[in-house]
Design an enzyme around this catalytic site. Structure first.
Site, short mmCIF file in Angstrom:
data_model
loop_
_atom_site.label_atom_id
_atom_site.label_comp_id
_atom_site.label_asym_id
_atom_site.label_seq_id
_atom_site.Cartn_x
_atom_site.Cartn_y
_atom_site.Cartn_z
N ASP A 1 -0.68 1.22 2.67
CA ASP A 1 -0.87 1.73 1.31
C ASP A 1 -1.41 3.17 1.32
O ASP A 1 -1.79 3.69 2.37
CB ASP A 1 -1.81 0.81 0.52
CG ASP A 1 -3.02 0.37 1.33
OD1 ASP A 1 -3.32 1.00 2.35
OD2 ASP A 1 -3.67 -0.62 0.93
N ASP B 1 -12.20 -9.74 -3.19
CA ASP B 1 -11.48 -10.56 -4.18
C ASP B 1 -10.21 -11.18 -3.59
O ASP B 1 -9.39 -11.73 -4.30
CB ASP B 1 -11.13 -9.71 -5.42
CG ASP B 1 -10.26 -8.50 -5.08
OD1 ASP B 1 -9.88 -8.34 -3.90
OD2 ASP B 1 -9.96 -7.72 -6.00
N HIS C 1 -7.80 -9.56 -2.03
CA HIS C 1 -6.59 -8.72 -2.02
C HIS C 1 -6.18 -8.37 -0.60
O HIS C 1 -7.00 -8.36 0.32
CB HIS C 1 -6.76 -7.46 -2.89
CG HIS C 1 -7.69 -6.42 -2.34
ND1 HIS C 1 -8.64 -5.80 -3.11
CD2 HIS C 1 -7.80 -5.85 -1.12
CE1 HIS C 1 -9.30 -4.90 -2.39
NE2 HIS C 1 -8.81 -4.92 -1.16
N GLU D 1 -3.75 -6.85 -5.68
CA GLU D 1 -4.93 -7.43 -6.31
C GLU D 1 -4.61 -8.85 -6.80
O GLU D 1 -3.44 -9.23 -6.89
CB GLU D 1 -5.33 -6.57 -7.52
CG GLU D 1 -5.63 -5.12 -7.16
CD GLU D 1 -7.01 -4.93 -6.53
OE1 GLU D 1 -7.59 -5.90 -6.01
OE2 GLU D 1 -7.50 -3.79 -6.57
#
Ligand code: PGA
Length: 268
Positions: free
Chosen positions: A72, A141, A143, A148
């Protein structure tokens, strides 16, 4: 799924680096048949990168015929920005190994047409014949890359908006100033990662313990994108003791026993 629980961050990093070295050397890549590896950024893989650089400098592994594909990049940061992932990869890894810079691939967060950029990235991966080993980290979380919670588990490379939790987690790299953290990124999809022939995820620290627990013991759900790993036939999570604290005792014992057997050559 294989879960390797090491004592601490240093041992986790060494295990991960040795696994990469083993895979590359076993593959014996050549210019015509390169080894294709997917790579993450973040604080978690830094120890592994340092171990790999040391091994490369000691002649234990070469990246001459390795092609890298990063996960990314933030939208809007120049590659020379110290918090861009281009900069991170160069300063933390590529500058310390014998890789040919033209064999390193990162998404262009400055692309005018981000849809075309993401499509071209997927096509580039296809043209390489897919990814042999995708390495990743996770967020608190759950991800993976910038996928996400709520990301489709079949998602492909695309532009995404970052969740407030991720902006907050990453603000430590931007002088703790939330307004300086980019709010958008280009990311490979969950499906892009799980298409790899092997996936290895690194997880360290108690702030990731709930996410690790959900990934290993929870349901497969888009609300915890890393849980998609349960559907992969060749996946490894390497973690440290702190990240394993939310696991049930029976889960912890099961994986410890599996690894003991693997190390004695009695499993796999
Ligand atoms: P970290 O980030 O390694 O810096 O914790 C991982 C991630 O958010 O994917």
């Amino acid at each position: 799924m294989r879960l390797v629980i090491e004592q601490d961050y240093a041992a986790m990093s060494t295990w991960a680096a040795e696994h990469v070295i083993k895979r590359i050397n076993k593959f014996a890549p050549t210019a015509d048949r390169p080894f294709v590896i997917g790579l993450p950024t973040g604080s978690t893989p830094i120890g592994m990168y340092q171990e790999l650089a040391k091994a490369c400098q000691a002649g234990r592994v070469s990246f001459k015929n390795v092609i890298t594909v990063n996960m990314d990049e933030y939208v809007g940061l120049e590659p020379s920005h110290p918090e861009s992932y281009h900069y991170f990869m160069k300063s933390n890894f590529f500058d310390h190994i014998d890789i040919d810079p033209k064999n390193t691939h990162l998404l262009n967060g400055l692309a005018k047409d981000t849809t075309a950029e993401c499509q071209a990235y997927e096509e580039m991966i296809q043209s390489l014949g897919g990814i042999d080993l995708f390495i990743g980290g996770i967020g608190s979380d759950g991800h993976i890359a910038f996928n996400e919670p709520g990301s489709s588990l079949a998602s492909r490379t695309r532009e995404v908006r970052l969740m407030p939790e991720t902006i907050r987690d990453n603000s430590r790299f931007f002088e703790n100033d939330l307004s300086k953290v980019p709010t958008r990124a280009l990311t490979v999809g969950v499906g892009t990662v799980t298409d790899a022939r092997e996936v290895m995820i690194l997880i360290s620290g108690s702030n990731k313990a709930r996410a690790l627990c959900k990934a290993v013991e929870g349901h497969i759900t888009q609300m915890c994108p890393i849980s998609a790993l349960q559907l992969h036939s060749d996946s490894i999570i390497v973690c440290d003791d702190d990240a394993a604290v939310e696991l049930q005792v029976k889960t912890f014992r099961f994986y410890k026993q599996e690894e003991k057997l693997a190390r004695e050559g009695l499993a796999y």
